[in-house]
Design a protein around this motif. Structure first.
Motif, mmCIF file in Angstrom:
data_model
loop_
_atom_site.group_PDB
_atom_site.id
_atom_site.type_symbol
_atom_site.label_atom_id
_atom_site.label_comp_id
_atom_site.label_asym_id
_atom_site.label_seq_id
_atom_site.Cartn_x
_atom_site.Cartn_y
_atom_site.Cartn_z
ATOM 1 N N PRO A 299 -1.969 10.872 -2.445
ATOM 2 C CA PRO A 299 -0.802 10.152 -1.918
ATOM 3 C C PRO A 299 0.168 11.058 -1.155
ATOM 4 C CG PRO A 299 -1.264 9.481 -4.166
ATOM 5 C CD PRO A 299 -2.129 10.667 -3.893
ATOM 6 N N THR B 71 -1.385 11.974 2.127
ATOM 7 C CA THR B 71 -1.359 10.835 3.043
ATOM 8 C C THR B 71 0.012 10.711 3.705
ATOM 9 O OG1 THR B 71 -2.925 9.698 1.609
ATOM 10 C CG2 THR B 71 -1.785 8.358 3.243
ATOM 11 N N PHE C 253 0.837 -1.200 0.000
ATOM 12 C CA PHE C 253 0.000 0.000 0.000
ATOM 13 C C PHE C 253 0.872 1.250 0.000
ATOM 14 C CE2 PHE C 253 -2.496 3.175 2.481
ATOM 15 C CZ PHE C 253 -3.486 3.390 1.539
ATOM 16 N N ALA D 51 2.602 1.607 -3.327
ATOM 17 C CA ALA D 51 1.677 2.032 -4.384
ATOM 18 C C ALA D 51 1.437 3.536 -4.300
ATOM 19 C CB ALA D 51 0.362 1.274 -4.270
ATOM 20 N N PHE E 171 3.529 5.652 -3.198
ATOM 21 C CA PHE E 171 4.741 6.300 -3.655
ATOM 22 C C PHE E 171 4.853 6.260 -5.180
ATOM 23 C CE2 PHE E 171 9.189 7.267 -3.945
ATOM 24 C CZ PHE E 171 9.343 8.172 -2.924
ATOM 25 N N LEU E 172 4.447 5.144 -5.752
ATOM 26 C CA LEU E 172 4.543 4.970 -7.198
ATOM 27 C C LEU E 172 3.755 6.044 -7.944
ATOM 28 C CD1 LEU E 172 5.600 2.950 -9.432
ATOM 29 C CD2 LEU E 172 3.289 2.009 -9.403
ATOM 30 N N THR E 173 2.596 6.417 -7.399
ATOM 31 C CA THR E 173 1.774 7.404 -8.092
ATOM 32 C C THR E 173 2.522 8.720 -8.285
ATOM 33 O OG1 THR E 173 0.856 8.206 -6.025
ATOM 34 C CG2 THR E 173 -0.342 6.457 -7.141
ATOM 35 N N GLN E 174 3.497 8.979 -7.414
ATOM 36 C CA GLN E 174 4.241 10.231 -7.545
ATOM 37 C C GLN E 174 5.106 10.259 -8.789
ATOM 38 O OE1 GLN E 174 3.501 12.919 -5.509
ATOM 39 N NE2 GLN E 174 1.956 11.328 -5.354
ATOM 40 N N MET E 175 5.325 9.095 -9.383
ATOM 41 C CA MET E 175 6.169 9.062 -10.580
ATOM 42 C C MET E 175 5.351 9.142 -11.856
ATOM 43 S SD MET E 175 8.685 6.249 -9.229
ATOM 44 C CE MET E 175 8.497 6.321 -7.480
ATOM 45 N N LEU E 176 4.043 9.052 -11.741
ATOM 46 C CA LEU E 176 3.209 9.091 -12.941
ATOM 47 C C LEU E 176 3.056 10.523 -13.409
ATOM 48 C CD1 LEU E 176 0.240 6.746 -11.973
ATOM 49 C CD2 LEU E 176 2.205 6.222 -13.395
ATOM 50 N N GLY F 85 8.903 9.531 3.274
ATOM 51 C CA GLY F 85 8.392 8.294 2.684
ATOM 52 C C GLY F 85 9.358 7.687 1.705
ATOM 53 N N VAL G 217 8.401 13.941 2.729
ATOM 54 C CA VAL G 217 9.535 13.494 1.963
ATOM 55 C C VAL G 217 10.257 12.332 2.620
ATOM 56 C CG1 VAL G 217 9.923 15.498 0.586
ATOM 57 C CG2 VAL G 217 10.587 15.547 2.937
#
Lengths: 310, 273
Positions: free
Chosen positions: B148, B151, B103, B106, B108-113, B273, B271
């Motif tokens: 994200p 959060t 979770f 995931a 964190f990943l959204t920050q790269m999109l 995270g 930051v």
């Protein structure tokens, strides 16, 4: 709950939390939301990237396997886009951290009006990117823009040149705009980190006769290095994502000299109407971003271990 | 206070000059008569006689509607992000559960999109949900990118809240959700404010979704409205700059008031995270 209250109560309570489903209730809404608006579209992009799909008729797409990726590898436009992205990202990272560090060091020393100065330096960061693109586009105007007038005045050129139209100058012009916008962020974050520099250590070094640069190297830099590493990651990821300023100022031109991956993706989708290849560009860009992040965590863990040993 | 160092003072002034000048230039340009704008020498000071330009910018363009739409989008993005982020932030900070690592990753990943990458599939989804040309659609798209971050920032703040405080409330018979809302949320109010500001700015500045999902002029936001002037020649330059200045100044002034919290919030929770 008959145990006597102790120091460990908090941990014990957490470990023996009776409800297994409560955390799921807590994360369910956001999970559903992100599944719908981030991961489902992301998966769609993956699927799109192995098809040939036109924006004009998105309903009918044919499976083409890895063709899009294979074609991109030999596509000179894509190779240029990768090169531009690397240059843009590296200059954004190095430039904004260097400028931010300089500004932070200047604003760290006590002087009258320091509070006001620290506030004013953040103005570019607070300005909307679209507004930044507007004002810089006007300043780059060939006849009446400030940059053109200035270089004419200083005798560098006869004027009448719009940097955004010059293949060799467009990327520097975009970089100036971007660095103007983001250097305050680095400055403010580094400034916060500078508060952690032990002042006794700094004073001792000065008394020992260390010059400014050695003090910086021996005392200041080790304290702020984790922050700088973190800034490197953040600015890298943001630079890989940045769309608005570049799109509004040059749309990736002239001759693709400002065509970063994100711009390339958008152009392929909405100018060339090639959704499949656009999605493939996006997937490659995402892989690069994830790789950068993995390397960041690897490096920061290693340096943490290394400094821990000392 | 320290001694006056001329070199230091000059350097500080140079940095501030670079930081503030482009907005000053936007202001000067907006208050320069048209004939002066294209004169041989640029006018470096604003002419106050030109102030009616601002009236023209305000009533001669759709600026009012754009700003109103931008406010709705920014406030909606903020509210939705905060509401959605509080409980997962608490769960990440305080609870153990299966898939916690996944979770967190995931999120964190959204920050790269990049937003631009999701434009096409989101357009498709919004078409099916009839959310094109609605501000609600923009809010939903924007908050997906801010939730994200918010959060993670809130999780950092909740980490710092002593667990004993919650214990007391729990002994008093509060439910877990009750504890979060009545005990934890008030304690992290400053960080909540920082997170809200970050979400608000995201909504206020957002361009690519607003550009792609809105075709009806009635629902345009200020970022898209202003962008429509770039490279367009029929609107006088000074009017465009006035529109830009009106769009920029509230954001900058607001930010100057709240920046102290934002920096603390960004550097503490978000930051790590």
């Amino acid at each position: 709950m008959t145990r006597p209250p102790s120091h460990d109560t908090a941990i014990a309570a957490r470990k023996t939390d009776p409800s297994r489903w409560l955390p799921m209730v807590f994360i369910a809404p956001v999970t559903l939301y992100l599944l719908a608006f981030q991961f489902y579209p992301l998966v769609q992009q993956f699927f799109l990237s192995v098809t040939s799909t036109s924006l004009l008729n998105p309903g009918s797409s044919t499976f083409v396997g890895a063709d899009n990726y294979r074609e991109l590898l030999t596509d000179p436009e894509f190779a240029q886009s990768l090169r531009v992205t690397v240059v843009y990202t590296v200059v954004c990272v190095v430039g904004s951290i260097f400028l931010g560090l300089m500004a932070a060091l200047l604003l760290d020393r006590p002087f009258r009006g320091r509070g006001l100065a620290r506030a004013l330096v953040t103005v570019p960061w607070a300005a909307p990117p679209v507004a930044a693109a507007l004002i810089f586009t006007w300043m780059y105007n060939a006849q009446y823009g400030l940059f053109s007038r200035l270089s004419q005045f200083l005798g560098f050129s006869a004027g009448g040149v719009n940097w955004l139209d010059e293949p060799s100058m467009a990327l520097p012009a975009i970089l100036i705009t971007t660095l103007w916008q983001i250097f305050p962020f680095s400055a403010v974050v580094i400034l916060a980190a500078l508060q952690g520099v032990p002042s006794e250590l700094r004073e001792a070094a000065v008394i020992d006769g260390a010059d400014r640069f050695s003090v910086f190297k021996a005392v200041v830099w080790p304290t702020i290095r984790p922050t700088v590493t973190l800034l490197t990651l953040l600015i890298t990821v943001w630079s890989l994502r940045r769309f608005d300023v570049i799109w509004l100022m040059t749309q990736g031109g002239p001759l693709g000299e400002t065509n970063t991956l994100v711009i390339d993706l958008y152009r392929r989708a909405f100018v060339y109407l090639d959704l499949g290849k656009a999605a493939a560009v996006g997937v490659i860009g995402l892989v690069i971003a994830v790789l950068v992040t993995v390397i960041y965590f690897w490096v920061s863990q290693r340096t943490e271990a290394a400094t821990g040993k000392r | 206070m320290a001694r006056f160092h001329p070199f230091h003072a000059a350097a500080v002034l140079a940095v501030l000059g670079v930081a503030v000048f482009p907005l000053y230039w936007m202001f000067v340009t907006s208050l320069t008569p048209s004939d002066q704008l294209f004169a041989d020498r640029p006018q470096l000071l604003p002419s106050l006689a030109q102030l009616p330009t601002y009236i023209e910018a305000w009533s001669g363009t759709s600026l009012r509607h754009w700003l109103f739409n931008s406010i709705i989008v920014a406030v909606g993005t903020t509210a939705l992000s905060i509401v959605l982020a509080i409980l997962p932030a608490y769960a990440l900070s305080r609870m153990d559960f299966r898939g916690k690592l996944l979770f967190g990753f995931a999120l964190f990943l959204t920050q790269m999109l990049p937003e631009a990458m999701l434009v096409v599939p989101l357009y498709d989804i919004f078409t099916k949900l009839s959310l094109l040309n609605t501000l609600l659609g923009l809010i939903l798209a924007n908050a997906a990118f801010t939730v994200p971050v918010v959060t993670w920032i809130l999780k950092g703040a909740i980490d710092a809240v002593p667990y004993e405080i919650e214990e007391a409330a729990r002994i008093d018979g509060c439910s877990r959700i009750g504890i979060v809302l009545a005990v934890v949320v008030p304690l992290i109010a400053p960080t909540l404010a920082a997170a809200a500001v970050i979400a608000f700015f995201h909504g206020w500045n957002e361009y690519v979704f607003a550009q792609t999902f809105i075709s009806d002029d009635q629902w345009r936001t200020a970022s898209v409205g202003l962008a429509s002037f770039i490279g367009e020649l029929s609107t006088p330059v000074h009017t465009v700059m006035a529109v830009g200045f009106i769009y920029t100044v509230p954001a900058v002034v607001f930010y100057l008031f709240v920046q102290r919290y934002v920096v603390a919030g960004m550097t503490s929770g978000g930051v790590k995270g």
